[in-house]
Design a protein around this motif. Structure first.
Motif, mmCIF file in Angstrom:
data_model
loop_
_atom_site.group_PDB
_atom_site.id
_atom_site.type_symbol
_atom_site.label_atom_id
_atom_site.label_comp_id
_atom_site.label_asym_id
_atom_site.label_seq_id
_atom_site.Cartn_x
_atom_site.Cartn_y
_atom_site.Cartn_z
ATOM 1 N N ASP A 196 -4.832 34.065 -11.883
ATOM 2 C CA ASP A 196 -5.125 34.533 -10.519
ATOM 3 C C ASP A 196 -5.352 33.353 -9.587
ATOM 4 N N ARG A 197 -6.073 32.338 -10.071
ATOM 5 C CA ARG A 197 -6.291 31.157 -9.230
ATOM 6 C C ARG A 197 -4.982 30.395 -8.993
ATOM 7 N N ILE A 198 -4.135 30.342 -10.008
ATOM 8 C CA ILE A 198 -2.860 29.630 -9.853
ATOM 9 C C ILE A 198 -1.966 30.333 -8.836
ATOM 10 N N VAL A 199 -1.897 31.680 -8.901
ATOM 11 C CA VAL A 199 -1.049 32.434 -7.962
ATOM 12 C C VAL A 199 -1.578 32.281 -6.534
ATOM 13 N N ALA A 200 -2.921 32.305 -6.370
ATOM 14 C CA ALA A 200 -3.478 32.144 -5.026
ATOM 15 C C ALA A 200 -3.191 30.757 -4.472
ATOM 16 N N ALA A 201 -3.307 29.728 -5.316
ATOM 17 C CA ALA A 201 -3.012 28.371 -4.850
ATOM 18 C C ALA A 201 -1.528 28.211 -4.522
ATOM 19 N N GLN A 204 -0.776 29.533 -1.098
ATOM 20 C CA GLN A 204 -1.181 28.649 -0.011
ATOM 21 C C GLN A 204 -0.201 27.493 0.171
ATOM 22 N N VAL A 205 0.352 27.016 -0.934
ATOM 23 C CA VAL A 205 1.273 25.882 -0.849
ATOM 24 C C VAL A 205 2.642 26.331 -0.342
ATOM 25 N N ALA A 206 3.162 27.430 -0.896
ATOM 26 C CA ALA A 206 4.500 27.911 -0.523
ATOM 27 C C ALA A 206 4.438 29.420 -0.368
ATOM 28 N N ALA A 207 4.416 29.892 0.881
ATOM 29 C CA ALA A 207 4.274 31.331 1.126
ATOM 30 C C ALA A 207 5.482 32.113 0.643
ATOM 31 N N ASP A 208 6.677 31.493 0.674
ATOM 32 C CA ASP A 208 7.872 32.211 0.256
ATOM 33 C C ASP A 208 7.986 32.342 -1.251
ATOM 34 N N ALA A 209 7.073 31.638 -2.013
ATOM 35 C CA ALA A 209 7.129 31.701 -3.477
ATOM 36 C C ALA A 209 6.061 32.626 -4.043
ATOM 37 N N GLU A 210 5.578 33.569 -3.224
ATOM 38 C CA GLU A 210 4.498 34.447 -3.665
ATOM 39 C C GLU A 210 4.991 35.438 -4.722
ATOM 40 N N LEU A 211 4.138 35.683 -5.695
ATOM 41 C CA LEU A 211 4.408 36.684 -6.733
ATOM 42 C C LEU A 211 3.671 37.960 -6.379
#
Length: 694
Positions: A196-201, A204-211
């Protein structure tokens, strides 16, 4: 301004403007063409706007030019709730006063607040998409989760773009796939929290790479559930496989405040780490630190979360819900003595009462991390109820304690510290009395008898030596001790020379021995009592009664303390007394001589050392002579009797102390063997004798 029919089409108006127009005039033109009143502050709109006068403008384009001009100057045209007219306001105030529009076709203002329903996609994702086309200065997106809708606030062109974007992405998608993935090493809870922390980070870094998928831990299993679109499944599998590894072991401190250290440790072992759990070596370690009253637990972070939850539940138990009772056997001392020490220590605050409840927090990692601070010691009672109560059972030599389990755990080590076996000390005193006496006697006696003119005379120098009578015809038998010379001229004179030298030496040895516990007083007295009478005289009759008695003999008192290195600090008193003559009167006690030593010394274990002594010397010279004649040189010795006495006495005290520590009393048997042999007694221990086996 001229109005023309654009190509003869009804309702089409072409407007020609001067190259430079006032902003207030543009607002007035728009109000006229749209047939709506627009309120504004003329001072705020007193600015020139450059337009192309040779290009014909329709009313819609003029409206857009006017709104862009207002936007550049931080202003907007809004319609407030309940009002039919429009108003020109600052854009910072526009979002707060613009009315909420439900349909874009009914909206008249250039700055809108529009309700946009969301039907298929997640609300937060749709809000993020709308923010991409809204302005930063005046645009805003609010989520209405209860209505599943968004409130879009911005200038009308931007709101229209946002609506178009939402309509394209708010479409139905394929249902997500649910897949269970078994883990090999990591804890499900710890892995879910990490990912969960990895997906949230990553978001923040790349909005288009959201899962869009979610990860859930399955209770009571070593698996996780992946809920995600089919195109994301492979990515989730790759993430889970990459981070499915062993959790690091960390050490944290836990301080039980309500219950005992051992009881809390057993509860944690049973709940968090049951005996049938299988894990790698070194992944679990629990240490009870009785010195600081803390538990040092080494395990994974996920287990530490379980421990903290368990500790929070235990510490929330109300006071007085459980007051256990515990007994402590006393093996080496008297229970009453230990009870007295405990009561004094408890009243002084040796046992810490329960501190105020505090949140269970993880300590720093590592066994050497600082121990959590404790509250200061308080008295053994709190309020109306005693925190801990102790009593003694003399029949079983036990301490009975009632109180909180945490306090009983503190009481146990304290009793073990007090209940220690005392070393024994064998004290042997050697008292030696030496005396030497030398006496010399030399005397001359002369007697002369004669007549002169019929007068009978007698001259003599007598000193009690036994000179013969000149009138006697024979020498008398010698009765006095020593060498003697007698000369007799019957009827004329007699002479007696007597010499005596007496030398006497004496030695008296007293060896008292006593066995005593460490820090205990011991006495050994060997005394002789001599009674004497008391006479009570009255006017009528005198009565005689027992007046008392006087003691004489050997008296010893010792109190040893075993110091470091088996050195012995000895507080001792040794007294030797004796009667030295007869009583001058029956009603008086006889004369008594006493020699006494008292001190505190440190002596080595097993060595004989002198701790005191007394030396007395007496000299006396005596001369008996005939006056005047005895003073004559040389001849004066014939008229003298001389005596000389030399007396010297010495008194020594030697001490030998031995510390006996053997739990089987082997050292005591060794010291007793010689004395038992001297007394002709058997020690009672069985003896092993060899036997011949054929």
């Amino acid at each position: 301004m001229e109005e023309q029919d654009a190509g003869g089409h009804a309702g089409h108006i072409v407007i020609a403007l001067d190259p430079s127009q006032r902003l207030a005039d543009l607002v007035d033109y728009c109000a006229y063409l749209r047939e709506v009143a627009i309120e504004y502050d003329a001072g705020q709109l007193d600015a020139a706007v450059q337009v192309d006068a040779f290009v014909g403008l329709d009313p819609g384009e003029l409206w857009r030019i006017t709104n862009r001009a207002l936007q550049k100057r931080g202003m907007a045209i809004v319609q407030t709730a309940g009002s039919k007219s429009l108003s020109v306001v600052e854009v910072a105030k526009a979002a707060g006063i613009a009315r909420l529009e439900e349909d874009l076709a009914d909206a008249k203002a250039g700055y809108l607040r529009l309700l946009a329903p969301v039907r298929r996609r997640p609300l937060e994702r749709m809000a993020e998409a709308a923010r991409l086309v809204l302005t930063k200065e005046g645009g805003a997106v609010a989520e209405l989760r209860e209505a599943s809708a968004l409130i879009l606030t911005d200038y009308r062109p931007n709101v229209e773009q946002a609506l178009a974007l939402l309509s394209r992405i708010d479409v139905s998608t394929s249902p997500p796939i649910i897949e269970e993935i078994a883990l090999e090493e990591a804890s499900p809870l710890a892995l879910v929290a990490l990912l969960d922390r990895i997906v949230a980070a990553r978001k923040q870094v790349a909005a288009d790479a959201e899962l869009t998928g979610k990860l859930q831990a399955i209770p009571d299993s070593q698996s996780v559930l992946v809920i995600a679109p089919e195109q994301e499944l492979e990515h989730w599998r790759e993430l889970i496989g990459r981070f499915d590894r062993r959790e690091p072991s960390v050490t944290e401190h836990y301080t039980p405040r309500r219950f005992g250290l051992s009881e809390t440790a057993r509860l944690i072992e049973a709940v968090v780490h049951p005996p049938d759990s299988t894990e790698r070596p070194g992944a679990w370690r629990l240490v009870e630190d009785g010195l600081t009253g803390t538990l040092l637990i080494t395990t994974t972070p996920s287990r530490h979360q379980e421990i903290r939850a368990l500790m929070a539940r235990v510490e929330s138990t109300e006071r007085g819900a459980r007051r256990p009772i515990k007994s402590f056997p006393i093996r080496n001392r008297q229970v009453s003595e230990v009870l007295g020490l405990l009561q004094g220590l408890l009243e002084a605050g040796a046992i810490q009462s329960e501190p105020e409840a505090a949140p269970i927090e993880a300590g720093a990692q590592g066994a050497t991390a600082p121990i959590p601070a404790r509250s200061p010691s308080v008295s053994m009672s709190e309020g109306d109820e005693a925190a801990i109560t102790v009593s003694a059972d003399e029949a079983t030599n036990r301490i009975i304690a009632l109180g909180d389990a945490r306090l009983l755990d503190q009481l146990g080590p304290l009793i073990e510290t007090l209940d220690v076996r005392h070393a024994q000390v064998l004290v042997e005193a050697l008292v030696v009395s030496l005396s030497r006496t030398q006496a010399r006697d030399l005397g001359v006696e002369l007697q002369r008898r004669g007549t002169s003119d019929g007068v009978l005379y007698q001259l003599s120098s007598l000193f009690g030596l036994g000179s013969p009578d000149p009138a006697s015809l024979a020498l008398p038998a010698s009765t006095a001790a020593g060498g003697s010379l007698a000369v007799l001229d019957p009827g004329e004179f007699s002479a007696l020379v007597r010499a005596l030298e007496t030398v006497s030496e004496g030695r008296s040895i007293t060896i008292p021995k006593v066995l005593v516990n460490n820090n205990r007083q011991a006495r050994l007295d060997s005394l002789v009592q001599t009674p004497y009478l008391s006479t009570n005289a009255s006017q009528t009759v005198a009565t005689t009664s027992f007046g008392g008695s006087l003691d004489a003999g050997t008296s010893i008192s010792v109190k040893p303390q075993v110091a470091e290195g088996d050195q012995i600090v000895l507080d001792y008193t040794i007294s030797l007394s004796a009667f030295v003559g007869e009583s001058a009167d029956p009603s008086l006690p006889p004369p008594r001589e006493e020699q006494k030593l008292a001190s505190v010394v440190t002596v080595p274990d097993g060595h004989t050392v002198v701790v005191g002594g007394l030396e007395l010397a007496a000299e006396s010279d005596g001369v008996s002579q005939v006056p005047l004649l005895g003073d004559l040189p040389i001849l004066g010795n014939l008229f003298q009797s001389r005596s000389r006495s030399r007396t010297k006495s010495r008194f020594f005290v030697f001490l030998r102390c031995g510390v006996l520590r053997s739990s089987t009393f082997e050292d005591l048997k060794y010291h007793s063997r010689a004395d038992l042999k001297t007394a002709g007694l058997d020690d009672g221990w069985p003896r092993l004798e060899p036997r011949v086996i054929q």
